[in-house]
Design a protein around this motif. Structure first.
Motif, PDB file in Angstrom:
ATOM      1  N   ARG A 178      73.483  15.313  68.663  1.00 15.98           N
ATOM      2  CA  ARG A 178      72.279  14.480  68.811  1.00 15.98           C
ATOM      3  C   ARG A 178      71.737  14.546  70.236  1.00 15.98           C
ATOM      4  O   ARG A 178      70.530  14.664  70.448  1.00 15.98           O
ATOM      5  CB  ARG A 178      72.603  13.031  68.440  1.00 15.98           C
ATOM      6  N   LEU A 179      72.634  14.487  71.200  1.00 15.19           N
ATOM      7  CA  LEU A 179      72.219  14.470  72.600  1.00 15.19           C
ATOM      8  C   LEU A 179      71.921  15.861  73.153  1.00 15.19           C
ATOM      9  O   LEU A 179      71.046  16.021  74.007  1.00 15.19           O
ATOM     10  CB  LEU A 179      73.308  13.803  73.446  1.00 15.19           C
ATOM     11  N   GLY A 180      72.658  16.862  72.674  1.00 13.24           N
ATOM     12  CA  GLY A 180      72.547  18.197  73.260  1.00 13.24           C
ATOM     13  C   GLY A 180      71.644  19.165  72.536  1.00 13.24           C
ATOM     14  O   GLY A 180      71.286  20.209  73.087  1.00 13.24           O
ATOM     15  N   MET A 181      71.267  18.835  71.303  1.00 12.99           N
ATOM     16  CA  MET A 181      70.422  19.752  70.534  1.00 12.99           C
ATOM     17  C   MET A 181      69.162  19.051  70.020  1.00 12.99           C
ATOM     18  O   MET A 181      68.706  19.289  68.889  1.00 12.99           O
ATOM     19  CB  MET A 181      71.213  20.338  69.360  1.00 12.99           C
ATOM     20  N   THR A 182      68.578  18.190  70.848  1.00  9.36           N
ATOM     21  CA  THR A 182      67.355  17.495  70.486  1.00  9.36           C
ATOM     22  C   THR A 182      66.252  18.499  70.133  1.00  9.36           C
ATOM     23  O   THR A 182      66.024  19.466  70.859  1.00  9.36           O
ATOM     24  CB  THR A 182      66.875  16.617  71.660  1.00  9.36           C
ATOM     25  N   LEU A 183      65.616  18.270  68.992  1.00  9.05           N
ATOM     26  CA  LEU A 183      64.495  19.092  68.510  1.00  9.05           C
ATOM     27  C   LEU A 183      64.894  20.525  68.147  1.00  9.05           C
ATOM     28  O   LEU A 183      64.025  21.358  67.885  1.00  9.05           O
ATOM     29  CB  LEU A 183      63.354  19.127  69.541  1.00  9.05           C
ATOM     30  N   ALA A 184      66.178  20.818  68.115  1.00 12.68           N
ATOM     31  CA  ALA A 184      66.607  22.161  67.693  1.00 12.68           C
ATOM     32  C   ALA A 184      66.294  22.345  66.213  1.00 12.68           C
ATOM     33  O   ALA A 184      66.491  21.433  65.407  1.00 12.68           O
ATOM     34  CB  ALA A 184      68.097  22.339  67.939  1.00 12.68           C
ATOM     35  N   PRO A 185      65.810  23.516  65.813  1.00 14.47           N
ATOM     36  CA  PRO A 185      65.543  23.756  64.380  1.00 14.47           C
ATOM     37  C   PRO A 185      66.842  23.671  63.591  1.00 14.47           C
ATOM     38  O   PRO A 185      67.892  24.114  64.048  1.00 14.47           O
ATOM     39  CB  PRO A 185      64.957  25.165  64.360  1.00 14.47           C
ATOM     40  N   ARG A 186      66.768  23.103  62.412  1.00 11.04           N
ATOM     41  CA  ARG A 186      67.995  22.885  61.645  1.00 11.04           C
ATOM     42  C   ARG A 186      67.787  23.064  60.148  1.00 11.04           C
ATOM     43  O   ARG A 186      68.428  22.399  59.338  1.00 11.04           O
ATOM     44  CB  ARG A 186      68.561  21.501  61.970  1.00 11.04           C
ATOM     45  N   ASN A 187      66.917  23.989  59.791  1.00 13.01           N
ATOM     46  CA  ASN A 187      66.689  24.236  58.372  1.00 13.01           C
ATOM     47  C   ASN A 187      67.914  24.864  57.714  1.00 13.01           C
ATOM     48  O   ASN A 187      68.382  24.404  56.669  1.00 13.01           O
ATOM     49  CB  ASN A 187      65.475  25.142  58.182  1.00 13.01           C
ATOM     50  N   ARG A 188      68.464  25.923  58.360  1.00 13.88           N
ATOM     51  CA  ARG A 188      69.660  26.581  57.844  1.00 13.88           C
ATOM     52  C   ARG A 188      70.624  26.813  58.999  1.00 13.88           C
ATOM     53  O   ARG A 188      70.238  27.341  60.049  1.00 13.88           O
ATOM     54  CB  ARG A 188      69.312  27.918  57.178  1.00 13.88           C
ATOM     55  N   VAL A 189      71.870  26.418  58.802  1.00 17.91           N
ATOM     56  CA  VAL A 189      72.891  26.545  59.847  1.00 17.91           C
ATOM     57  C   VAL A 189      74.117  27.237  59.269  1.00 17.91           C
ATOM     58  O   VAL A 189      74.574  26.906  58.168  1.00 17.91           O
ATOM     59  CB  VAL A 189      73.277  25.169  60.423  1.00 17.91           C
ATOM     60  N   LEU A 190      74.644  28.198  60.017  1.00 19.20           N
ATOM     61  CA  LEU A 190      75.878  28.890  59.640  1.00 19.20           C
ATOM     62  C   LEU A 190      77.034  28.279  60.410  1.00 19.20           C
ATOM     63  O   LEU A 190      77.016  28.238  61.637  1.00 19.20           O
ATOM     64  CB  LEU A 190      75.766  30.376  59.961  1.00 19.20           C
ATOM     65  N   MET A 191      78.038  27.787  59.702  1.00 16.83           N
ATOM     66  CA  MET A 191      79.243  27.252  60.330  1.00 16.83           C
ATOM     67  C   MET A 191      80.408  28.188  60.054  1.00 16.83           C
ATOM     68  O   MET A 191      80.676  28.543  58.907  1.00 16.83           O
ATOM     69  CB  MET A 191      79.571  25.853  59.805  1.00 16.83           C
ATOM     70  N   LEU A 192      81.101  28.579  61.104  1.00 16.92           N
ATOM     71  CA  LEU A 192      82.250  29.470  61.000  1.00 16.92           C
ATOM     72  C   LEU A 192      83.525  28.648  61.103  1.00 16.92           C
ATOM     73  O   LEU A 192      83.781  28.015  62.129  1.00 16.92           O
ATOM     74  CB  LEU A 192      82.189  30.515  62.114  1.00 16.92           C
ATOM     75  N   GLY A 193      84.320  28.639  60.051  1.00 20.15           N
ATOM     76  CA  GLY A 193      85.561  27.867  60.044  1.00 20.15           C
ATOM     77  C   GLY A 193      85.495  26.728  59.043  1.00 20.15           C
ATOM     78  O   GLY A 193      84.584  25.895  59.110  1.00 20.15           O
ATOM     79  N   ALA A 194      86.459  26.692  58.130  1.00 17.17           N
ATOM     80  CA  ALA A 194      86.454  25.668  57.079  1.00 17.17           C
ATOM     81  C   ALA A 194      87.754  24.879  57.052  1.00 17.17           C
ATOM     82  O   ALA A 194      88.156  24.352  56.015  1.00 17.17           O
ATOM     83  CB  ALA A 194      86.224  26.329  55.718  1.00 17.17           C
ATOM     84  N   GLY A 195      88.415  24.785  58.209  1.00 21.91           N
ATOM     85  CA  GLY A 195      89.649  24.009  58.301  1.00 21.91           C
ATOM     86  C   GLY A 195      89.359  22.543  58.552  1.00 21.91           C
ATOM     87  O   GLY A 195      88.286  22.026  58.220  1.00 21.91           O
ATOM     88  N   GLY A 196      90.319  21.853  59.177  1.00 22.58           N
ATOM     89  CA  GLY A 196      90.156  20.429  59.434  1.00 22.58           C
ATOM     90  C   GLY A 196      88.977  20.119  60.329  1.00 22.58           C
ATOM     91  O   GLY A 196      88.187  19.208  60.058  1.00 22.58           O
ATOM     92  N   ALA A 197      88.840  20.888  61.411  1.00 26.29           N
ATOM     93  CA  ALA A 197      87.708  20.676  62.311  1.00 26.29           C
ATOM     94  C   ALA A 197      86.406  21.023  61.606  1.00 26.29           C
ATOM     95  O   ALA A 197      85.392  20.327  61.759  1.00 26.29           O
ATOM     96  CB  ALA A 197      87.873  21.510  63.574  1.00 26.29           C
TER      97      ALA A 197
END
Length: 303
Positions: free
Chosen positions: A135-154
């Motif tokens: 929220r604080l570091g990516m204000t107004l960043a586009p966020r239509n599609r996001v790729l997340m790498l890693g599906a563990g606990g974190a």
């Protein structure tokens, strides 16, 4: 601001020392460079609490380290009030607990355990930690599609945080495709099938993404490297990493070199610690003060 649990130890508006020390720790592997103990102990002093934070590093427990269950028993036996949990135990710890908070239950991952009244209660402060950092570091960043790498606990915690932050569609990639599919199914059941998908073609997914988040351990001091081919990092695509040691991961360095907007793991490290401190002590800490302690380490690798 001080929580209701802490109001009993207030005199004329000033916090007074607890009647006994608070003993907590960090459970993980390869965590000797962690900044977490300093953040917690400094905030304890600032609030008049005798606060001790120790590392429970399985890599320093001998050639044949004890089983996770034995380490938890050890913490209880020696009077720990709780402990934080980091890689690789955030999901493995769950069967050893008596109770989970609503957040930990939904996410399926625990990074904070409170030991109280003979019970082990698991919490997840990672989700809120990443959400605040984003929220604080990516204000107004586009966020239509996001790729997340890693599906563990974190990854589970970060996936929840991203979707709660208004991501249009989350694409999840992991070297363990079954794990990526399982997390996508779990997130879909909460946020909707149109919001989440497991992907196997990382090249195609990265080309469609507005942002890329590394929620895998690749890039840590003990697992150096990059979780994605640097050629897939393009200008206009933002890149976030949740790793805190080193703070400057190879992924972030390469992303900045290619003109990408970046977000380091610093914010998540600080904000998850803020929530954990309150769970351990009942006192709401000063996030800015904890950030100052974190930053005071200069170039030293953080946790």
């Amino acid at each position: 601001m001080v929580s209701a649990a802490a109001s009993a130890v207030m005199t004329e508006g000033k916090a007074v020392a607890d009647s006994r020390p608070i003993l907590v720790g960090l459970l993980g592997r390869g965590i000797q460079q962690s900044r977490t103990p300093a953040m917690h102990e400094a905030e304890g002093r600032a609030n008049g609490i005798a606060y001790i934070y120790r590392l429970l590093d399985a890599d320093r427990m001998g050639v044949m380290p004890p089983r996770l269950s034995e380490v938890v028993d050890f913490a209880e036996y020696f009077g720990f009030d709780g402990f934080n949990v980091t890689f690789p135990y955030k999901q493995e710890i769950i069967p050893l607990l008596d109770e989970l908070s609503d957040a930990a239950q939904a996410i399926g991952s625990v990074n904070t355990v409170v030991l109280r009244g003979g019970r082990r209660v698991g919490h997840n402060t990672d989700m809120w930690g990443f959400k605040e950092s984003f929220r604080l570091g990516m204000t107004l960043a586009p966020r239509n599609r996001v790729l997340m790498l890693g599906a563990g606990g974190a990854g589970s915690a970060v996936g929840h945080a991203l979707l709660e932050s208004g991501i249009g569609r989350l694409m999840i990639g992991d070297i363990d495709t079954a794990r990526a599919t399982a997390l996508a199914d779990r997130l879909s059941s909460r946020f909707g099938a149109d919001k989440v998908e497991a992907v196997t073609d990382i090249v195609e997914a990265s080309q469609a993404a507005d942002g890329i988040v590394n929620a895998s351990p690749v890039g840590m001091d003990k697992l150096p490297g990059m979780p994605i081919d640097s050629a897939l990092l393009r200008r206009g695509c933002w890149v976030a990493d949740i790793i805190y040691f080193p703070l400057e991961t190879q992924l972030l360095a390469e992303a900045r070199r290619r003109g990408c907007r970046t977000l380091s793991g610093e914010g998540m490290a600080i904000f998850q610690a803020v929530r954990a401190f309150e769970l351990f002590t009942g006192t709401a800490p000063d996030a800015d003060r904890m950030k100052a302690v974190f930053s005071a380490f200069g170039g030293a690798p953080p946790e």
